[in-house]
Design an enzyme around this catalytic site. Sequence first.
Site, PDB file in Angstrom:
ATOM      1  N   ASP A  10       0.882  -1.176   0.000  1.00  0.00           N
ATOM      2  CA  ASP A  10       0.000   0.000   0.000  1.00  0.00           C
ATOM      3  C   ASP A  10       0.918   1.224   0.000  1.00  0.00           C
ATOM      4  O   ASP A  10       2.118   1.124   0.273  1.00  0.00           O
ATOM      5  CB  ASP A  10      -0.858  -0.039   1.274  1.00  0.00           C
ATOM      6  CG  ASP A  10      -1.518   1.282   1.590  1.00  0.00           C
ATOM      7  OD1 ASP A  10      -2.235   1.797   0.710  1.00  0.00           O
ATOM      8  OD2 ASP A  10      -1.300   1.808   2.701  1.00  0.00           O
ATOM      9  N   ASP A  12      -0.192   5.169   0.846  1.00  0.00           N
ATOM     10  CA  ASP A  12      -0.430   6.209   1.864  1.00  0.00           C
ATOM     11  C   ASP A  12      -0.573   5.618   3.259  1.00  0.00           C
ATOM     12  O   ASP A  12      -1.435   4.787   3.496  1.00  0.00           O
ATOM     13  CB  ASP A  12      -1.691   7.001   1.493  1.00  0.00           C
ATOM     14  CG  ASP A  12      -1.493   7.768   0.198  1.00  0.00           C
ATOM     15  OD1 ASP A  12      -2.259   7.540  -0.758  1.00  0.00           O
ATOM     16  OD2 ASP A  12      -0.540   8.558   0.115  1.00  0.00           O
ATOM     17  N   GLU A  56     -13.954  10.785  -3.661  1.00  0.00           N
ATOM     18  CA  GLU A  56     -15.020  10.223  -2.812  1.00  0.00           C
ATOM     19  C   GLU A  56     -15.028  10.901  -1.446  1.00  0.00           C
ATOM     20  O   GLU A  56     -16.083  11.108  -0.848  1.00  0.00           O
ATOM     21  CB  GLU A  56     -14.801   8.715  -2.640  1.00  0.00           C
ATOM     22  CG  GLU A  56     -14.943   7.898  -3.911  1.00  0.00           C
ATOM     23  CD  GLU A  56     -13.706   7.953  -4.809  1.00  0.00           C
ATOM     24  OE1 GLU A  56     -13.712   7.283  -5.855  1.00  0.00           O
ATOM     25  OE2 GLU A  56     -12.745   8.703  -4.498  1.00  0.00           O
ATOM     26  N   HIS A  82     -10.177  18.052  -7.182  1.00  0.00           N
ATOM     27  CA  HIS A  82      -9.243  16.937  -6.975  1.00  0.00           C
ATOM     28  C   HIS A  82      -8.022  17.056  -7.885  1.00  0.00           C
ATOM     29  O   HIS A  82      -6.899  16.742  -7.471  1.00  0.00           O
ATOM     30  CB  HIS A  82      -9.931  15.585  -7.187  1.00  0.00           C
ATOM     31  CG  HIS A  82      -9.102  14.445  -6.690  1.00  0.00           C
ATOM     32  ND1 HIS A  82      -8.465  13.562  -7.517  1.00  0.00           N
ATOM     33  CD2 HIS A  82      -8.754  14.100  -5.422  1.00  0.00           C
ATOM     34  CE1 HIS A  82      -7.776  12.693  -6.789  1.00  0.00           C
ATOM     35  NE2 HIS A  82      -7.929  12.999  -5.513  1.00  0.00           N
ATOM     36  N   THR A 123      -5.110   3.365  -3.330  1.00  0.00           N
ATOM     37  CA  THR A 123      -6.296   4.126  -3.713  1.00  0.00           C
ATOM     38  C   THR A 123      -5.914   5.454  -4.357  1.00  0.00           C
ATOM     39  O   THR A 123      -6.690   6.034  -5.119  1.00  0.00           O
ATOM     40  CB  THR A 123      -7.151   4.402  -2.456  1.00  0.00           C
ATOM     41  OG1 THR A 123      -7.431   3.179  -1.795  1.00  0.00           O
ATOM     42  CG2 THR A 123      -8.446   5.087  -2.817  1.00  0.00           C
TER      43      THR A 123
HETATM   44  C1  XBP Z   1      -5.144   6.341   0.781  1.00  0.00           C
HETATM   45  C2  XBP Z   1      -6.307   7.027   0.217  1.00  0.00           C
HETATM   46  C3  XBP Z   1      -6.096   8.076  -0.828  1.00  0.00           C
HETATM   47  C4  XBP Z   1      -5.378   9.284  -0.241  1.00  0.00           C
HETATM   48  C5  XBP Z   1      -5.640  10.529  -1.066  1.00  0.00           C
HETATM   49  O1  XBP Z   1      -4.661   5.508  -0.229  1.00  0.00           O
HETATM   50  O2  XBP Z   1      -7.422   6.688   0.566  1.00  0.00           O
HETATM   51  O3  XBP Z   1      -7.369   8.454  -1.290  1.00  0.00           O
HETATM   52  O4  XBP Z   1      -5.901   9.550   1.053  1.00  0.00           O
HETATM   53  O5  XBP Z   1      -5.186  10.310  -2.386  1.00  0.00           O
HETATM   54  P1  XBP Z   1      -3.853   4.118   0.130  1.00  0.00           P
HETATM   55  P2  XBP Z   1      -6.143  10.690  -3.623  1.00  0.00           P
HETATM   56  O6  XBP Z   1      -4.689   3.013  -0.480  1.00  0.00           O
HETATM   57  O7  XBP Z   1      -2.506   4.286  -0.523  1.00  0.00           O
HETATM   58  O8  XBP Z   1      -3.745   4.007   1.653  1.00  0.00           O
HETATM   59  O9  XBP Z   1      -6.667  12.078  -3.349  1.00  0.00           O
HETATM   60  O10 XBP Z   1      -5.247  10.614  -4.822  1.00  0.00           O
HETATM   61  O11 XBP Z   1      -7.217   9.638  -3.604  1.00  0.00           O
HETATM   62 MG    MG Z   2      -2.920   3.277   3.276  1.00  0.00          MG
END
Ligand code: XBP
Ligand code: MG
Length: 254
Positions: A10, A12, A56, A82, A123
């Site tokens: 993953d 973030d 979202e 966005h 994501t």
């Molecule tokens: C975490 C998310 C992402 C980020 C924001 O992703 O939910 O939506 O918070 O990025 P991960 P975007 O699956 O890596 O933990 O605005 O590009 O969605």
């Molecule tokens: Mg994450």
Amino acid sequence: MKKLQAVIFDVDGTLAETERDGHRVAFNRAFEEAGLDWYWDEHCYGQLLSVTGGKERIDYYLSTMATDFQCDDIPDLIKTLHASKTRHYVSLLAQGKIGLRTGVARLIQQCRSAGLRLAIATTTTPENVTALITSTLGEAALTWFECIAAGDIVQTKKPAPDIYTYCLQQMALEANACLAFEDSGNGLESACGAGIPTVVTVNQYTQQDDFSRAVVVLDHLGDEGQPCQVLSGLPVTGEYVTINDLNQWHHTCV
Ligand code: XBP
Ligand code: MG
């Protein structure tokens, strides 16, 4: 016994602590640039993180916290905001504002040296992945990941399993030949939904999430002189997570 062949990361919260000082700051700069008086402080953002996907998340904010807001074309506004937010986020990363979490660079290199295949399932947008990997490991590191499954490449985002299932399909791998690394309850549910044994490294926003399905839950991956702590699940052999631990965990759970 199935051999460990691949590790899927993953992004973030797992590769780097990107949410509080990265994405959140970028969202607020996009709102200000658009002349909106919206401001997501750390607490509010922690609540909004229950929804994955930036677009979202804005939609969720409008339907729960900014219900009086009026606009003729909400979908178009969200898309524009966005895109602006992504520009601000990429700019923050390019300035070197966010580094990798403890042990991430080391473990990625050790996975490569051990011949394990690498992938990303996230994501966030592909642009954001490129910006983070480039700013922390260098542009060439993008080639280390056979598959970078990101954002809108799938119809339904985490906690749905789609992004991990897509990654397995692209790599022609079975779920039980992999380990996933996640940071959140949504991410754990997604990886487990795809049948992939999952390691969790928690962070400030996810400490209270349900990690009962994780193979092991850690405070971080650890490094020389920075011992990690097992919060639940299988043990770590030494002071920090190594390939031996990955193989041991995988052997124990498949
Ligand atoms: C975490 C998310 C992402 C980020 C924001 O992703 O939910 O939506 O918070 O990025 P991960 P975007 O699956 O890596 O933990 O605005 O590009 O969605
Ligand atoms: Mg994450």
